[in-house]
Structure formats: structure tokens, C-alpha cells
Motif scaffolding. Sequence first.
Motif, mmCIF file in Angstrom:
data_model
loop_
_atom_site.group_PDB
_atom_site.id
_atom_site.type_symbol
_atom_site.label_atom_id
_atom_site.label_comp_id
_atom_site.label_asym_id
_atom_site.label_seq_id
_atom_site.Cartn_x
_atom_site.Cartn_y
_atom_site.Cartn_z
ATOM 1 N N GLN A 284 13.720 -12.991 6.190
ATOM 2 C CA GLN A 284 12.870 -13.160 4.891
ATOM 3 C C GLN A 284 11.738 -12.179 4.628
ATOM 4 O OE1 GLN A 284 11.067 -16.940 4.654
ATOM 5 N NE2 GLN A 284 9.805 -16.651 2.735
ATOM 6 N N LEU A 285 11.150 -11.635 5.805
ATOM 7 C CA LEU A 285 10.264 -10.357 5.621
ATOM 8 C C LEU A 285 10.959 -9.188 5.145
ATOM 9 C CD1 LEU A 285 7.530 -9.435 6.302
ATOM 10 C CD2 LEU A 285 8.315 -8.813 8.760
ATOM 11 N N ASP A 286 12.243 -9.094 5.461
ATOM 12 C CA ASP A 286 13.129 -7.933 5.082
ATOM 13 C C ASP A 286 13.275 -7.851 3.694
ATOM 14 O OD1 ASP A 286 14.523 -5.422 5.222
ATOM 15 O OD2 ASP A 286 16.487 -6.538 5.444
ATOM 16 N N MET A 287 13.410 -9.103 3.113
ATOM 17 C CA MET A 287 13.951 -9.257 1.703
ATOM 18 C C MET A 287 12.571 -8.917 0.831
ATOM 19 S SD MET A 287 16.665 -12.566 1.642
ATOM 20 C CE MET A 287 15.560 -13.414 0.650
ATOM 21 N N GLN A 288 11.321 -9.331 1.390
ATOM 22 C CA GLN A 288 10.309 -9.339 0.884
ATOM 23 C C GLN A 288 9.857 -7.698 0.641
ATOM 24 O OE1 GLN A 288 8.032 -11.864 3.308
ATOM 25 N NE2 GLN A 288 7.564 -13.542 1.823
ATOM 26 N N ALA A 289 10.044 -6.978 1.713
ATOM 27 C CA ALA A 289 9.666 -5.586 1.981
ATOM 28 C C ALA A 289 10.471 -4.950 1.065
ATOM 29 C CB ALA A 289 9.766 -5.113 3.341
ATOM 30 N N SER B 168 3.516 8.582 11.205
ATOM 31 C CA SER B 168 4.713 8.666 10.124
ATOM 32 C C SER B 168 4.634 10.003 9.588
ATOM 33 C CB SER B 168 4.484 7.739 9.084
ATOM 34 O OG SER B 168 5.752 7.776 8.403
ATOM 35 N N THR B 169 6.000 10.583 9.715
ATOM 36 C CA THR B 169 6.139 11.891 9.273
ATOM 37 C C THR B 169 7.453 11.886 8.395
ATOM 38 O OG1 THR B 169 7.888 12.548 11.160
ATOM 39 C CG2 THR B 169 5.580 13.014 11.478
ATOM 40 N N GLU B 170 7.847 13.002 7.824
ATOM 41 C CA GLU B 170 8.908 13.134 6.962
ATOM 42 C C GLU B 170 10.010 12.466 7.486
ATOM 43 O OE1 GLU B 170 11.025 16.609 4.399
ATOM 44 O OE2 GLU B 170 8.809 16.680 4.261
ATOM 45 N N THR B 171 10.343 12.655 8.715
ATOM 46 C CA THR B 171 11.608 12.579 9.510
ATOM 47 C C THR B 171 11.631 11.540 10.394
ATOM 48 O OG1 THR B 171 11.296 14.152 11.059
ATOM 49 C CG2 THR B 171 12.321 14.804 9.170
ATOM 50 N N ALA C 106 9.486 -1.161 0.134
ATOM 51 C CA ALA C 106 8.510 -0.668 1.502
ATOM 52 C C ALA C 106 9.448 -0.049 2.412
ATOM 53 C CB ALA C 106 7.896 -2.007 2.053
ATOM 54 N N THR C 107 8.840 0.859 2.959
ATOM 55 C CA THR C 107 9.466 1.841 4.216
ATOM 56 C C THR C 107 9.033 1.271 5.537
ATOM 57 O OG1 THR C 107 7.709 3.413 3.792
ATOM 58 C CG2 THR C 107 9.838 3.729 3.044
ATOM 59 N N ILE C 108 7.833 0.568 5.487
ATOM 60 C CA ILE C 108 7.202 -0.056 6.821
ATOM 61 C C ILE C 108 6.837 -1.549 6.205
ATOM 62 C CG2 ILE C 108 5.139 -0.129 8.281
ATOM 63 C CD1 ILE C 108 4.872 2.937 7.899
ATOM 64 N N VAL D 97 1.002 -1.177 -0.247
ATOM 65 C CA VAL D 97 0.065 -0.171 -0.018
ATOM 66 C C VAL D 97 0.989 1.221 0.011
ATOM 67 C CG1 VAL D 97 -1.880 1.156 1.411
ATOM 68 C CG2 VAL D 97 -1.703 -1.186 1.328
ATOM 69 N N ASP D 98 0.707 2.123 -1.238
ATOM 70 C CA ASP D 98 1.471 3.470 -1.139
ATOM 71 C C ASP D 98 0.483 4.381 -0.464
ATOM 72 O OD1 ASP D 98 2.744 5.477 -1.827
ATOM 73 O OD2 ASP D 98 3.349 5.090 -3.756
ATOM 74 N N THR D 99 0.838 4.930 0.599
ATOM 75 C CA THR D 99 0.059 6.215 1.407
ATOM 76 C C THR D 99 0.352 7.321 1.019
ATOM 77 O OG1 THR D 99 1.573 6.152 3.075
ATOM 78 C CG2 THR D 99 0.137 4.394 3.349
ATOM 79 N N GLY D 100 1.447 7.460 0.100
ATOM 80 C CA GLY D 100 1.977 8.954 -0.109
ATOM 81 C C GLY D 100 3.216 9.338 0.672
ATOM 82 N N GLU D 101 3.074 8.964 1.925
ATOM 83 C CA GLU D 101 4.145 9.114 2.767
ATOM 84 C C GLU D 101 5.141 7.821 3.036
ATOM 85 O OE1 GLU D 101 6.746 11.069 5.270
ATOM 86 O OE2 GLU D 101 4.606 11.864 4.760
ATOM 87 N N ASP D 102 4.467 6.604 2.738
ATOM 88 C CA ASP D 102 5.284 5.430 2.865
ATOM 89 C C ASP D 102 4.505 4.384 1.990
ATOM 90 O OD1 ASP D 102 6.679 5.908 5.975
ATOM 91 O OD2 ASP D 102 4.490 6.421 6.212
ATOM 92 N N VAL D 103 5.502 3.352 1.771
ATOM 93 C CA VAL D 103 5.149 2.232 1.099
ATOM 94 C C VAL D 103 4.912 1.070 2.419
ATOM 95 C CG1 VAL D 103 5.412 0.401 -0.791
ATOM 96 C CG2 VAL D 103 6.057 2.967 -1.027
ATOM 97 N N VAL D 104 3.774 0.669 2.258
ATOM 98 C CA VAL D 104 3.617 -0.609 3.542
ATOM 99 C C VAL D 104 3.508 -1.943 2.961
ATOM 100 C CG1 VAL D 104 1.995 -1.058 5.336
ATOM 101 C CG2 VAL D 104 2.334 1.358 4.878
#
Length: 170
Positions: free
Chosen positions: A90-95, A144-147, A100-102, A67-74
Motif C-alpha cells: 500500500q505504501l508503494d502504491m501511495q508513493a 542521495s546522488t544522481e546514481t 516518489a523516488t523515496i 517533498v520535491d528536493t530537486g534530487e528526489d521526490v520524497v
Amino acid sequence: MKYLVVSDNHGDRQILVDLFNRYKEQVDYIFHCGDSELASDDPLWEGVYVVTGNTDSDSRYEVSQVVDTGEDVVYLTHGHLSGVKMGLTQLDMQAQEDKATIALFGHTHQLGCEVNKGRLFLNPGSILQPRGTIPIKTYAIIESTETSFQVQYYDRNFDPIESLAFTFNK
């Protein structure tokens, strides 16, 4: 952006009704990490991103969603097919593959969050059957913010758990 994250309610529909009614106007996205044991066409899921878990029998759920929220890719998954009980590799590789940022997951019934290489990994715990060293029925809200990512865990009574508040730099 504010994200409500819940998982592993194992058939307790009412807690989801209560959660979604309480937060629908306060958060931008709602994510359910699987093991709801509810039908995929339940009207409760309107506006909610949800995936299948190992105890969900409805084959119409997706295994994962991006899901791309505009702030993050989840990246959203239950975690049983990602080996999360053995670690997050494995989860890290998939993300990572989905940029994904989350990465959100459940399955272990143990809450936890960490940032690795700028990616937030979060398990909201179980809203019904917690396991591990923190025996509290929980869900999480991510701001989630920019920083930064600000994570606050809550108990089933909607009260923040003071010792379970975290801020991570992006």
C-alpha cells in the motif's frame, strides 16, 4: 542531497533538539515520520517536514507529505494508515501515485531499507523504543546522488552503526 530521517521519539523532545542542532548545517532536509507526541506548532519543527502518527493527538499534522528536493521526490508518512506492519504494498502504491523516488515511514519501530523498482523505502527505526531483532535506538541519514542512495544508520549517541550502512543504485 543529504536527508536526516527520524521517527517515533514518543515525547522525548530533547533527543530531537540534540539531533536537529547537531545536523541542521550538515543536511539539506530533515524528516520526522510521526509519533512525536509534540504540538504541531512547537518551534522545534521550523524547517522540519513532519507527519502525524497513531499516538499524536494534535490534529493539525498532515497524514502524509510529498517533498520535491530537486534530487528526489520524497513521500513521507507514519505508516499506520498504509498497513506497513503487513508489508509495503500500500505504501508503494501511495508513493508511486506521487511519483516518489523515496518513501519514508515509521510506526513499526523497526529499522529497515530496501530499493524496489528504483524507489527507496526507509524506516529509520525508533529513536526511543526500538523493536525487532536490532534493539538499538536509531535514526538514518540518506545521501542521495544522481546514481545512488547511501544510507547510514546511527545510534542515539550519534555514532554510525558500521553494520548498518547500505548503498543502492538508483
